[in-house]
Scaffold this active site. Structure first.
Site, PDB file in Angstrom:
ATOM      1  N   CYS A 126     -36.844  -6.652  14.618  1.00 25.68           N
ATOM      2  CA  CYS A 126     -38.224  -6.539  15.094  1.00 25.68           C
ATOM      3  C   CYS A 126     -38.327  -7.205  16.457  1.00 25.68           C
ATOM      4  O   CYS A 126     -37.506  -8.051  16.806  1.00 25.68           O
ATOM      5  CB  CYS A 126     -39.232  -7.125  14.114  1.00 25.68           C
ATOM      6  SG  CYS A 126     -39.243  -8.912  14.040  1.00 25.68           S
TER       7      CYS A 126
ATOM      8  N   ALA B 141     -24.768  10.726  28.202  1.00 23.12           N
ATOM      9  CA  ALA B 141     -24.569  11.120  29.600  1.00 23.12           C
ATOM     10  C   ALA B 141     -23.978   9.996  30.441  1.00 23.12           C
ATOM     11  O   ALA B 141     -23.510  10.236  31.551  1.00 23.12           O
ATOM     12  CB  ALA B 141     -25.899  11.584  30.191  1.00 23.12           C
TER      13      ALA B 141
ATOM     14  N   ALA C  26     -28.383  20.817  24.615  1.00 21.54           N
ATOM     15  CA  ALA C  26     -29.678  20.665  25.290  1.00 21.54           C
ATOM     16  C   ALA C  26     -29.679  21.324  26.660  1.00 21.54           C
ATOM     17  O   ALA C  26     -30.716  21.827  27.112  1.00 21.54           O
ATOM     18  CB  ALA C  26     -30.029  19.186  25.419  1.00 21.54           C
TER      19      ALA C  26
ATOM     20  N   GLY D 148     -29.202   7.372  19.896  1.00 23.71           N
ATOM     21  CA  GLY D 148     -30.187   8.453  19.896  1.00 23.71           C
ATOM     22  C   GLY D 148     -30.644   8.849  18.511  1.00 23.71           C
ATOM     23  O   GLY D 148     -31.729   9.421  18.347  1.00 23.71           O
TER      24      GLY D 148
ATOM     25  N   GLY E  37     -25.222   7.057  17.576  1.00 21.36           N
ATOM     26  CA  GLY E  37     -25.642   5.758  17.046  1.00 21.36           C
ATOM     27  C   GLY E  37     -26.942   5.251  17.631  1.00 21.36           C
ATOM     28  O   GLY E  37     -27.729   4.597  16.952  1.00 21.36           O
TER      29      GLY E  37
ATOM     30  N   ASP F 155     -28.531  18.307  18.937  1.00 23.73           N
ATOM     31  CA  ASP F 155     -27.193  17.719  19.086  1.00 23.73           C
ATOM     32  C   ASP F 155     -26.155  18.809  18.918  1.00 23.73           C
ATOM     33  O   ASP F 155     -26.313  19.694  18.076  1.00 23.73           O
ATOM     34  CB  ASP F 155     -26.939  16.598  18.074  1.00 23.73           C
ATOM     35  CG  ASP F 155     -25.825  15.660  18.539  1.00 23.73           C
ATOM     36  OD1 ASP F 155     -24.657  16.108  18.621  1.00 23.73           O
ATOM     37  OD2 ASP F 155     -26.108  14.497  18.845  1.00 23.73           O
TER      38      ASP F 155
ATOM     39  N   GLN G  95     -19.489  -1.277  25.431  1.00 23.32           N
ATOM     40  CA  GLN G  95     -20.905  -0.918  25.334  1.00 23.32           C
ATOM     41  C   GLN G  95     -21.738  -2.208  25.351  1.00 23.32           C
ATOM     42  O   GLN G  95     -21.468  -3.094  26.154  1.00 23.32           O
ATOM     43  CB  GLN G  95     -21.164  -0.068  24.081  1.00 23.32           C
ATOM     44  CG  GLN G  95     -21.204   1.416  24.367  1.00 23.32           C
ATOM     45  CD  GLN G  95     -22.430   1.886  25.144  1.00 23.32           C
ATOM     46  OE1 GLN G  95     -23.304   1.116  25.536  1.00 23.32           O
ATOM     47  NE2 GLN G  95     -22.497   3.169  25.404  1.00 23.32           N
TER      48      GLN G  95
ATOM     49  N   THR H 238     -28.541  11.825  25.012  1.00 18.80           N
ATOM     50  CA  THR H 238     -27.134  12.213  24.920  1.00 18.80           C
ATOM     51  C   THR H 238     -26.282  11.127  25.586  1.00 18.80           C
ATOM     52  O   THR H 238     -26.800  10.282  26.316  1.00 18.80           O
ATOM     53  CB  THR H 238     -26.895  13.557  25.640  1.00 18.80           C
ATOM     54  OG1 THR H 238     -27.375  13.441  26.984  1.00 18.80           O
ATOM     55  CG2 THR H 238     -27.605  14.700  24.938  1.00 18.80           C
TER      56      THR H 238
ATOM     57  N   TYR I 255     -20.715  13.117  26.980  1.00 15.98           N
ATOM     58  CA  TYR I 255     -21.464  14.374  27.120  1.00 15.98           C
ATOM     59  C   TYR I 255     -20.553  15.577  26.862  1.00 15.98           C
ATOM     60  O   TYR I 255     -19.366  15.556  27.200  1.00 15.98           O
ATOM     61  CB  TYR I 255     -22.037  14.443  28.534  1.00 15.98           C
ATOM     62  CG  TYR I 255     -23.199  15.389  28.706  1.00 15.98           C
ATOM     63  CD1 TYR I 255     -24.501  14.959  28.472  1.00 15.98           C
ATOM     64  CD2 TYR I 255     -23.007  16.708  29.119  1.00 15.98           C
ATOM     65  CE1 TYR I 255     -25.578  15.820  28.651  1.00 15.98           C
ATOM     66  CE2 TYR I 255     -24.073  17.574  29.296  1.00 15.98           C
ATOM     67  CZ  TYR I 255     -25.356  17.129  29.065  1.00 15.98           C
ATOM     68  OH  TYR I 255     -26.422  17.973  29.242  1.00 15.98           O
TER      69      TYR I 255
END
Length: 552
Positions: A407, A263, A240, A175, A173, A193, A127, A261, A270
């Site tokens: 920030c 996706a 959804a 969304g 984590g 969800d 990721q 999601t 998904y």
């Protein structure tokens, strides 16, 4: 991969398990990524984002830990897709760790080839901040999400989301920041969800207010609070791709609609229409090809409903999970008729070198973070929007794992803040060193044509030289660890991106490294946008004295 039930938690305090504070910081942040308060599935080394891991497997994890504990102050550990592969002599100003995660030669950069390699134990999906050891939980994306909804409010709703309803989905984590970001902007949100555990987790951490399994109840609460012009967030259990078409059929159209999601990963992220989480897990194991096809069909329905809502007046945008691309590939030729969030709302910030700057207290003491909050409020008092964010974060954001703050700071501001933090460590105002890092989603560190670099002014969306240059300049300038990843956010084949972390340990050497790195890193964002022809970036470069040889 094998699941290992063990609780990993970063050490606190000032006692070192390593040979220096930079190595200690890397070790604690790796472990913090896998803290049950922080990670989505720590037993599988999954931090967030479907299968975004901190290490390739448990053997590699333990080898990384052992390597960091023995690493000298003039050595560099190399990590290849979550596996430690070498330790070389370098020098004290060099990064202590260099990481390359999930990178594939372009022709082979797809999920099928990645999964073959993953199955053989040759690769992992990093990721963005999972494999680069700087994930801080949902707060890590919260201000960016707050800024996005805030800009949507400024553009479309007279500066506030009061009296509006947003419908979105995905409370993982990333969304999971959406409900709180909307309510911080004064709005009402129904966040869908399919996994009850995700909703429960957001409610437990105060990111979401209410839970329901009833669409009717969710709509009733939303309408009540919309009328009162009061904020509330409702976590709705469901899919959804079923709920949005149902709302379109009933002609119930929200003010805003988006989606987060997972996706980006049709197999591990998904969940298709008609399946519970448990049923989906069974199908994923038994027939992965059918699973992927059902996922893609569901995504197409999901995007069709978003387009229908857009036609009926909803402000609609893609939140960077590549769902439009999947729908397009499934034959929905107008899938890109609604924009991504970066060109719609965020790019002007990127032109000023602004992005999601974060810091973590290695002491484990929340007071260290509260003291740094005061620095922001004092040093950037003229930035009322930033100060409002810090005040709200103090009141509403619960720490996950080691105390941290995020920030958005720009070119010049990051280096200034870093200098002050390092001085506070040096003079004992802070009880231990501070780790300073950022998301890979930043102004000059990513190439992602369906997200951060979508619709660039000069058409350079897919040019991937920029994240490579970003990683190179941060490495030579002395960042503590530097990472280059592929596929974060939007999945295999769609992005290349770089991360950096630098440790403020109070030394003079750290002060020099901080000055260099926290100038060149956001500077790359200004440079990248000057090169693409953005006037605001040119103005920023001229005002700040960024040296760009061919700038007109």
């Amino acid at each position: 991969m094998e699941k290992v039930q063990q609780t990993i938690r970063a050490a606190r305090g000032t006692e070192l398990q390593t040979k220096g504070w930079v190595q200690e910081a890397a070790l604690r942040m790796l472990m913090n990524n896998l803290d049950p308060e922080v990670a989505e599935k720590p037993e599988e080394l999954v931090v967030y984002g479907g299968i975004g891991r901190a290490a390739r497997n448990w053997e590699s994890y333990h080898a990384i830990v052992d390597s960091l504990k023995t690493l000298e102050n003039d050595e560099t550990l190399l990590v290849q897709s979550g596996k430690p592969v070498a330790i070389f002599k370098s020098h004290e100003d060099a990064p202590r760790v260099l990481l390359a995660n999930s990178n594939l030669v372009p022709k082979w950069a797809n999920w099928d080839h990645f999964r073959e390699l993953e199955k053989k134990g040759l690769m992992m999906y990093g990721q963005m901040t999972a494999g680069s050891w700087i994930y801080i939980g949902t707060q890590g994306i919260l201000q960016g999400t707050y800024e996005t909804f805030g800009e949507a409010a400024r553009q479309h709703f007279d500066g506030s989301l009061k009296g509006t309803v947003t419908i979105t989905a995905g409370l993982g984590g990333m969304g999971g920041a959406q409900p709180l970001a909307v309510t911080m902007n004064g709005g009402v949100v129904i966040a869908i969800d399919v996994d009850k555990r995700s909703i429960d987790r957001r409610i437990e951490k105060r990111y979401c207010d209410k839970y329901t399994e009833s669409l009717e109840e969710a709509l009733a609460i939303a309408n009540e609070y919309k009328e009162k012009k009061e904020p509330i967030s409702i976590g709705l259990l469901g899919n959804a791709a079923e709920i949005l078409p149902e709302l379109v059929n009933r002609n119930i159209i929200p003010d805003l609609v988006t989606d987060q999601t997972s996706a980006h990963d049709p197999l591990n992220g998904y969940i298709p229409v008609g399946y519970t989480v448990e049923e989906a897990a069974k199908l994923r194991e038994e027939d992965p090809e059918r699973y992927v096809q059902l996922s893609k069909e569901s995504m197409k329905k999901h995007v069709e409903a978003m387009l229908a809502m857009q036609e009926k007046g909803a402000i609609t945008f893609d939140y960077g999970n590549n769902i439009r691309q999947v729908a397009f590939d499934e034959g929905l030729k107008n899938a890109f008729d609604f924009p991504g969030f970066v060109p719609a709302f965020i790019r002007p910030l990127f032109c000023e070198g602004k992005g999601p700057f974060r810091w973590v207290a290695l002491s484990g003491d929340p007071e260290d973070i509260y003291k740094t909050d005061e620095v922001i409020l004092r040093e950037f008092a003229d930035n009322e929007h930033l100060c409002n964010w810090i005040r709200m974060a103090r009141q509403q954001v619960e720490f996950q794992g080691l105390p941290s703050r995020i920030c958005w700071l720009g070119y010049g501001e990051r280096a200034k803040f870093g200098r002050i933090i390092n001085e506070m460590v040096a003079n004992g105002e802070l009880s231990a060193p501070i780790v300073i890092g950022r998301d890979h989603l930043d102004c000059g560190s990513v190439a992602s044509p369906n997200r951060e670099t979508e619709s660039m002014k000069d058409g350079s969306d897919a040019v991937a030289d920029w994240p490579i240059l970003n990683a190179l300049i941060n490495s030579v300038n002395g960042a503590s660890w530097v990472s280059v990843h592929h596929g974060g956010g939007v999945g295999m084949g769609y992005s290349l991106h770089a991360g950096m972390v630098i440790v403020a340990d109070g030394t003079e050497a750290a002060a020099k490294r901080i000055e260099r790195v926290l100038t060149s890193d956001p500077g790359m964002g200004v440079v990248r946008h000057v090169d693409a022809g953005y006037d605001l970036a040119v103005q920023t470069a001229k005002e700040k004295g960024v040296n760009i040889p061919m700038m007109k």
